[in-house]
Design a protein around this motif. Structure first.
Motif, PDB file in Angstrom:
ATOM      1  N   ARG A 105      16.741   3.210 109.626  1.00  0.00           N
ATOM      2  CA  ARG A 105      17.472   4.247 110.341  1.00  0.00           C
ATOM      3  C   ARG A 105      18.026   3.653 111.630  1.00  0.00           C
ATOM      4  O   ARG A 105      17.383   2.845 112.278  1.00  0.00           O
ATOM      5  CB  ARG A 105      16.532   5.393 110.674  1.00  0.00           C
ATOM      6  CG  ARG A 105      17.214   6.488 111.440  1.00  0.00           C
ATOM      7  CD  ARG A 105      16.305   7.658 111.613  1.00  0.00           C
ATOM      8  NE  ARG A 105      17.069   8.693 112.284  1.00  0.00           N
ATOM      9  CZ  ARG A 105      16.545   9.650 112.975  1.00  0.00           C
ATOM     10  NH1 ARG A 105      15.258   9.737 113.102  1.00  0.00           N
ATOM     11  NH2 ARG A 105      17.291  10.541 113.559  1.00  0.00           N
ATOM     12  N   THR A 106      19.202   4.112 112.004  1.00  0.00           N
ATOM     13  CA  THR A 106      19.754   3.717 113.297  1.00  0.00           C
ATOM     14  C   THR A 106      19.137   4.626 114.344  1.00  0.00           C
ATOM     15  O   THR A 106      19.108   5.847 114.192  1.00  0.00           O
ATOM     16  CB  THR A 106      21.283   3.848 113.294  1.00  0.00           C
ATOM     17  OG1 THR A 106      21.792   3.008 112.253  1.00  0.00           O
ATOM     18  CG2 THR A 106      21.862   3.419 114.624  1.00  0.00           C
ATOM     19  N   TYR A 107      18.601   4.023 115.385  1.00  0.00           N
ATOM     20  CA  TYR A 107      17.854   4.772 116.395  1.00  0.00           C
ATOM     21  C   TYR A 107      18.365   4.389 117.777  1.00  0.00           C
ATOM     22  O   TYR A 107      18.644   3.232 118.055  1.00  0.00           O
ATOM     23  CB  TYR A 107      16.364   4.450 116.280  1.00  0.00           C
ATOM     24  CG  TYR A 107      15.513   5.246 117.226  1.00  0.00           C
ATOM     25  CD1 TYR A 107      15.137   6.534 116.916  1.00  0.00           C
ATOM     26  CD2 TYR A 107      15.117   4.704 118.444  1.00  0.00           C
ATOM     27  CE1 TYR A 107      14.365   7.285 117.785  1.00  0.00           C
ATOM     28  CE2 TYR A 107      14.343   5.447 119.315  1.00  0.00           C
ATOM     29  CZ  TYR A 107      13.976   6.728 118.987  1.00  0.00           C
ATOM     30  OH  TYR A 107      13.221   7.463 119.853  1.00  0.00           O
ATOM     31  N   ALA A 159      20.828   3.164 126.023  1.00  0.00           N
ATOM     32  CA  ALA A 159      20.395   2.145 125.063  1.00  0.00           C
ATOM     33  C   ALA A 159      21.377   2.043 123.905  1.00  0.00           C
ATOM     34  O   ALA A 159      21.860   3.051 123.403  1.00  0.00           O
ATOM     35  CB  ALA A 159      19.018   2.503 124.523  1.00  0.00           C
ATOM     36  N   PRO A 160      21.674   0.820 123.493  1.00  0.00           N
ATOM     37  CA  PRO A 160      22.541   0.666 122.324  1.00  0.00           C
ATOM     38  C   PRO A 160      21.769   1.066 121.064  1.00  0.00           C
ATOM     39  O   PRO A 160      20.554   0.890 121.003  1.00  0.00           O
ATOM     40  CB  PRO A 160      22.866  -0.833 122.312  1.00  0.00           C
ATOM     41  CG  PRO A 160      21.752  -1.468 123.050  1.00  0.00           C
ATOM     42  CD  PRO A 160      21.262  -0.461 124.048  1.00  0.00           C
TER      43      PRO A 160
END
Length: 165
Positions: free
Chosen positions: A36-38, A44-45
């Motif tokens: 998952r992209t978090y 934060a990137p």
């Protein structure tokens, strides 16, 4: 009694840093996502995380947030034997009374690791249902004489076993 059922996939190091968890006694971490992209914080990137990353578990297990947890549910399809090894190596298993590792992809190797660690722990109940544990692995866990739920092992219809939790 402080309980948290967390159905998401934030990195464990982020959860470990949460000071409000200091009284947490029961924790459930459940996700069906493999990656998952978090993003943590507004600046934060985004980054891709694996929710069941065994490398992140030791930091969580040693955190102040984990010190009072006695009931732990960890359900990630891809956790597997590396997570079981991280759980045992971290010492976290020692404080648990109830452990739910249902649907984690655990095999006979993970069962052996758990069976070897259980006698020196406080564990009273273990759920390893819906994994990939062979009959021999289930026999190792049954020999520990704790309450064990081990139904629905993939490819193994011979063993059932429901113990109400």
């Amino acid at each position: 009694r402080v309980i948290l059922e967390y159905i998401d996939s934030a990195p464990l190091e982020v959860l470990a840093g949460n000071p409000s968890w200091v009284s947490l006694q029961k924790l459930g971490l459940i996700s069906h996502e493999r990656v998952r992209t978090y993003r943590y914080g507004t600046e934060a990137p985004p980054r891709d995380i694996t929710p069941c990353d065994p490398d992140s578990f030791p930091a969580f297990a040693q955190s102040i947030a984990a010190k009072k947890i006695t009931e732990f549910t960890y359900r990630f399809e891809t956790a597997g034997d590396p997570f079981v090894q991280a759980l045992v190596s971290s010492g976290f298993l020692q404080q648990l009374k109830k452990l739910d590792l249902r649907n984690c992809g655990i095999t006979e190797e993970g069962a052996r690791i758990l069976a070897e660690a259980i006698p020196s722990s406080s564990l009273q109940r273990l759920d390893v249902g819906n994994n990939r544990i062979s009959l021999a692995g289930l026999d190792l866990l049954r020999a520990t004489e704790i309450s064990l739920q081990h139904d629905s092992q993939e490819g193994n219809d011979e063993y059932g076993g429901d113990i109400p939790f």
